[in-house]
Design a protein around this motif. Structure first.
Motif, PDB file in Angstrom:
ATOM      1  N   PRO A 220       0.851  -1.204   0.000  1.00 34.79           N
ATOM      2  CA  PRO A 220       0.000   0.000   0.000  1.00 34.79           C
ATOM      3  C   PRO A 220       0.885   1.251   0.000  1.00 34.79           C
ATOM      4  O   PRO A 220       2.076   1.196   0.307  1.00 34.79           O
ATOM      5  N   GLU A 221       0.290   2.361  -0.329  1.00 37.19           N
ATOM      6  CA  GLU A 221       1.049   3.603  -0.419  1.00 37.19           C
ATOM      7  C   GLU A 221       1.823   3.884   0.867  1.00 37.19           C
ATOM      8  O   GLU A 221       1.278   3.793   1.972  1.00 37.19           O
ATOM      9  N   ILE A 222       3.102   4.223   0.717  1.00 34.29           N
ATOM     10  CA  ILE A 222       3.985   4.482   1.850  1.00 34.29           C
ATOM     11  C   ILE A 222       4.470   5.922   1.792  1.00 34.29           C
ATOM     12  O   ILE A 222       5.007   6.361   0.768  1.00 34.29           O
ATOM     13  N   GLY A 223       4.280   6.658   2.868  1.00 36.64           N
ATOM     14  CA  GLY A 223       4.810   8.007   2.953  1.00 36.64           C
ATOM     15  C   GLY A 223       6.287   7.984   3.341  1.00 36.64           C
ATOM     16  O   GLY A 223       6.775   7.008   3.912  1.00 36.64           O
ATOM     17  N   ILE A 224       6.990   9.057   3.040  1.00 42.34           N
ATOM     18  CA  ILE A 224       8.411   9.150   3.336  1.00 42.34           C
ATOM     19  C   ILE A 224       8.691  10.418   4.137  1.00 42.34           C
ATOM     20  O   ILE A 224       8.434  11.534   3.673  1.00 42.34           O
ATOM     21  N   GLY A 225       9.209  10.248   5.344  1.00 40.58           N
ATOM     22  CA  GLY A 225       9.714  11.373   6.109  1.00 40.58           C
ATOM     23  C   GLY A 225      11.139  11.657   5.693  1.00 40.58           C
ATOM     24  O   GLY A 225      11.828  10.792   5.132  1.00 40.58           O
TER      25      GLY A 225
ATOM     26  N   THR B 183       7.314   6.037   6.585  1.00 43.48           N
ATOM     27  CA  THR B 183       6.455   6.325   7.747  1.00 43.48           C
ATOM     28  C   THR B 183       5.799   5.072   8.306  1.00 43.48           C
ATOM     29  O   THR B 183       5.308   5.078   9.442  1.00 43.48           O
ATOM     30  N   THR B 184       5.810   3.983   7.550  1.00 46.20           N
ATOM     31  CA  THR B 184       5.182   2.742   7.996  1.00 46.20           C
ATOM     32  C   THR B 184       6.064   1.947   8.952  1.00 46.20           C
ATOM     33  O   THR B 184       5.566   1.103   9.706  1.00 46.20           O
ATOM     34  N   THR B 185       7.362   2.182   8.917  1.00 47.15           N
ATOM     35  CA  THR B 185       8.274   1.326   9.690  1.00 47.15           C
ATOM     36  C   THR B 185       9.222   2.086  10.601  1.00 47.15           C
ATOM     37  O   THR B 185       9.782   1.489  11.532  1.00 47.15           O
TER      38      THR B 185
END
Length: 602
Positions: A318-323, A379-381
């Protein structure tokens, strides 16, 4: 340094996959343009007919800009001049006449030449019509054919084997080892095979595995198009940074790292199925249950070494955001800059194992008077708080270092697509001189080398020493060069899948690494032969200080074409198994290398 021995993994296809073979093994006997056995005009015509008239004669792209060449054409030359160094815009401008779309062009011109003065370059800094020199064919294949599917590839392979003609496979020509071209070969151009499709519940052929979401793309799909597609579908995939890269080619066949790699693994770890045409002309769908040995080897075991890949299916998320935290650090210019640089590398090294094991990518580019330092975290991990100890220690060193620029946000990019297309891709493109000459060398620094203060200091000193070696021929600013070239410390290694090291053919050094340290330099027309040779020697020698510490592994896709112990350096303990699989699927050993290489059989 006049390098005359590129050791590639000999195979049927002259994408010169960097692998080689254990003896005993067949020595290829290919025909060349100068040999009496070169296929007759009628044989080439027959191939052309069987492929619907898609065979074309190739001359170097810039030949139309050489006044002495029979192909000189002022109007066509203007199109070449416009697109000569414009590949960073090629994806956004599909009809722009740029290198990735031109069969005869590679992204770096030294790989279009067979040594100094034996190519057809223009000046990267000021491309213009050439009045007083000759355009040489160099590595440009004399013929090219655009394939549309696996059946086309099968026809080409069978014809090439029958006529003893070497093959080169090209998509975009983004290859730091020049594997997309070789003289006296037939180029197989996959660039138009760019279909992309999403499969919500994919099960590999013949498998009873549970379905997973997946993405299938053709051999010609490049990262920019795949990222655009995944963005539109609100999904994410483990892919690379430079958007001129073709995903199904050297990227996945060499291992493949990117912004998601520490948290999710290598690109090769996510390959579910591959359609490939092997040296016997067979069209195979390979996966964990069908031709499992070949499937293992294709995923990281050497680009072009196993056949012509026509499509690949990879797992998606699924879509993953990036910090991100994007920093520019300036050392105190009144202090010893060498000491400050080494100490800063060591400072990051102190935290690097923790960062990569927490799924965080670090990128450090230490110029002498300025350090570019970027962190990226899914942001998921991962969590921004993991960076706080590093930030805190950096602040205590304010008398040594100043944070000149700081852009930090735990939710900077809404998706991997946004991060890659708006920042990461353009960032790395800004360091690539597409249209100039370029050479790299690299070492994979294992986590074990960053466990004590003493070992971290040794690694930092070796990296900086390598950078000094690299810049020795550049310091005086000779014509045709671009100034100082810093080392790149890329902390995007597959910590999350370290326990799966034996599930792919990728270099075990990748799975053990905390840093991928890259040394590279670019040059262009105006650099004389002495300068060119000195730069090549400096790049080659820049890894010596790390090698002296026992750090010998390298990532083949961003490695040194002139590695002497390349079997161990690029493949480690997996080399013998890869060689055995090679013999099983290509007993005729139909691969070649580029230019004036030593054909060695292993």
């Amino acid at each position: 340094m006049k390098q005359t021995h590129l050791f590639w993994l000999p195979l049927l296809f002259s994408t010169s996959g960097i692998t080689a073979l254990q003896a005993p093994y067949s020595i290829p006997d290919f025909v060349s343009l100068s040999s009496k056995q070169w296929p007759s005009t009628s044989k080439w015509a027959s191939l052309n007919t069987s492929l619907g008239g898609r065979l074309e004669v190739l001359r170097p792209w810039a030949a139309v800009c050489y006044l002495s060449d029979a192909l000189y054409d002022y109007e066509k030359c203007q199109a070449v001049l416009t697109g000569y160094d414009n590949d960073t815009m090629a994806s956004q401008t599909p009809f722009l006449n740029t290198r990735i779309f031109v069969p005869a062009a590679l992204l770096w011109t030294n790989w279009e030449a067979c040594g100094y003065g034996n190519g057809c370059p223009l000046n990267y800094s000021d491309p213009q019509i050439i009045h007083d020199q000759v355009c040489h064919q160099g590595t440009t294949p004399p013929y090219s054919v655009a394939i549309n599917n696996a059946n086309d590839a099968s026809i080409v392979v069978k014809w090439a084997v029958e006529n003893k003609v070497k093959l080169t496979v090209k998509n975009t020509g983004h290859d730091y080892l020049g594997r997309s071209a070789a003289p006296s070969t037939l180029q197989v151009n996959t660039h138009t095979m760019n279909d992309i499709s999403y499969v919500p519940e994919f099960v590999p052929q013949g498998s009873s595995a549970a379905p997973v979401p997946a993405l299938t793309f053709g051999a010609g799909a490049q990262l920019y198009n795949i990222y655009a597609y995944t963005g539109a579908m609100n999904i994410s995939a483990v892919l690379g940074a430079c958007t001129t890269v073709g995903a199904a080619g050297g990227y996945l066949q060499g291992g493949g790292h990117g912004v998601l790699t520490p948290a999710y693994g290598l690109g090769a770890d996510h390959v579910l199925e591959v359609e490939i045409v092997t040296a016997d002309g067979s069209i195979r769908t390979i996966n964990a249950v069908q031709d499992p040995e070949l499937f293992w080897a294709v995923r990281g075991g050497g680009a072009g070494s196993w056949g012509i890949i026509t499509s690949v299916t990879i797992q998606t998320y699924p879509e993953i955001g990036i910090g991100a935290s994007l920093l520019v650090i300036e050392p105190n210019l009144s202090q010893n800059l060498t000491t400050l640089s080494i100490d800063f590398i060591a400072l990051l090294g102190k935290y690097q194992n923790k960062l990569v094991n927490s799924g965080i990518v670090s990128v450090l580019i230490p110029f002498e008077a300025q350090y570019i330092l970027n962190f990226y975290l899914p942001t998921t991990t991962s969590h921004m708080s993991t960076l706080y100890p590093f930030f805190s220690e950096l602040l205590t060193l304010s008398s040594n270092y100043t944070v000149a620029s700081n852009t930090t946000s735990a939710t900077m990019f809404a998706s991997v697509t946004t991060a890659e297309t708006e920042y990461i891709g353009p960032f790395f493109d800004s360091f690539n001189f597409y249209g100039a000459s370029d050479q790299l060398s690299s070492r994979l620094v294992p986590q074990a080398s960053l466990t004590t203060s003493a070992s971290i200091q040794e690694v930092a000193e070796a990296i900086w020493a390598g950078g000094q070696i690299l810049n020795e021929p550049l310091q005086s600013g000779p014509p045709g060069t671009f100034g100082a070239a810093p080392p790149f410390l890329l902390g995007n290694m597959p910590a999350a899948t370290r326990q799966k090291v034996n599930e792919t053919g990728a270099n075990p050094g990748l799975y053990e690494a905390a840093w991928h340290v890259v040394f590279g330099a670019s040059w262009t027309v105006g650099a004389n032969e002495t300068t060119s040779n000195m730069i090549m020697e400096a790049v080659h020698s820049a890894t010596n200080p790390l090698t002296a510490l026992g750090i010998t592994s390298s990532y083949q896709n961003e490695g040194d074409a002139f590695e002497m112990n390349w079997q161990q350096v690029f493949f480690g303990y997996k080399y013998a198994n890869l060689s055995s699989i090679k013999q099983q699927y290509d007993p005729g050993n139909c691969e070649s290398a580029t230019c004036k290489t030593t054909q060695t059989t292993y």
